[in-house]
Enzyme design. Sequence first.
Site, PDB file in Angstrom:
ATOM      1  N   TYR A 187      -0.329   7.942  -7.025  1.00 31.36           N
ATOM      2  CA  TYR A 187       0.353   8.239  -5.754  1.00 31.36           C
ATOM      3  C   TYR A 187       0.726   6.954  -5.022  1.00 31.36           C
ATOM      4  O   TYR A 187       1.819   6.845  -4.452  1.00 31.36           O
ATOM      5  CB  TYR A 187      -0.546   9.101  -4.869  1.00 31.36           C
ATOM      6  CG  TYR A 187       0.137   9.550  -3.598  1.00 31.36           C
ATOM      7  CD1 TYR A 187       0.908  10.703  -3.569  1.00 31.36           C
ATOM      8  CD2 TYR A 187       0.034   8.803  -2.430  1.00 31.36           C
ATOM      9  CE1 TYR A 187       1.567  11.111  -2.416  1.00 31.36           C
ATOM     10  CE2 TYR A 187       0.681   9.191  -1.268  1.00 31.36           C
ATOM     11  CZ  TYR A 187       1.440  10.351  -1.260  1.00 31.36           C
ATOM     12  OH  TYR A 187       2.102  10.739  -0.114  1.00 31.36           O
ATOM     13  N   HIS A 188      -0.162   5.966  -5.035  1.00 28.85           N
ATOM     14  CA  HIS A 188       0.075   4.724  -4.299  1.00 28.85           C
ATOM     15  C   HIS A 188       0.767   3.643  -5.134  1.00 28.85           C
ATOM     16  O   HIS A 188       1.064   2.571  -4.611  1.00 28.85           O
ATOM     17  CB  HIS A 188      -1.255   4.199  -3.752  1.00 28.85           C
ATOM     18  CG  HIS A 188      -1.859   5.079  -2.703  1.00 28.85           C
ATOM     19  ND1 HIS A 188      -1.310   5.228  -1.449  1.00 28.85           N
ATOM     20  CD2 HIS A 188      -2.955   5.885  -2.735  1.00 28.85           C
ATOM     21  CE1 HIS A 188      -2.042   6.077  -0.737  1.00 28.85           C
ATOM     22  NE2 HIS A 188      -3.036   6.489  -1.491  1.00 28.85           N
TER      23      HIS A 188
END
Length: 203
Positions: A110-111
Site C-alpha cells: 500500500y505504501h
Amino acid sequence: MSAFARAQVADADVSRGDETLVRWLQREEQLFRALERVIVEERLKKGFEGVDDFVAFSLSVQNRRKSRMGYSLQNQLGALFDSQKLRYEAQAVTEGKNKPDFIFPGSKEYHDRRFDSTLLVMLGAKSTLKERWRQILTEAEKIPSKHLCTLEPGISKDQTDDIAHHSIQLVIPESFHQTYTEKQRPQLWTVSTFVEFVKRKQR
C-alpha cells in the site's frame, strides 16, 4: 473463542466460503451466549445496589454483545482468507491513524509508490451498518473503490443505492441475499465472489 468455534465445525468446506463463514459465526455466537449466560447469572445472584447499578450492568452486557460480533466477523473472515491463501494484513495503518479491517496484499504494498495501486483491495467488516458504513470512506485513500462485508439483513434500497453511489461494493453471505429485494440483489457480492476477485488480483 473464534478458533474454538471453527474447531467445532469439523466438516466445514472452506471452498464454500459463504456457508462456512456463517456456520463459524453461528457456532461462535452459541459459545459466546453460553459463556455469557453463566457470567450474567452469577452477577444476577449477587444482586444490585440500585437501579443505576442494574442499568449500567445491562448496558455493559449489550455493548459486549455488539463488540463481540464485530470481532467475531473480523476473526472468521481472516481465517477464511488464510484457508484460501490470500495475502492480506488486518488493521494495517494507511493514512494518519486509519486502520482498515483488511488490506490486500498488505501495508508494505500500500505504501510502496512503485506498486500498482489497481492491485490493492480494501475490505471493511461491520456486523451491522446503520450510518457506520461511512467510516470506511476515508480509511484507504489510494483505493477509491472499496468493499464492505456485513451481516445486516434487508437494508433498504435507498441505503444500498447510497452505498453504491460512494463506490462501495457490499459483500454479504449468500444466505442473507434473500432478505433483499430482487432489484437489490444484483448489486450484492457473495463472500466467495469477493475471494475470487482478490485471487485474480493476486495472480
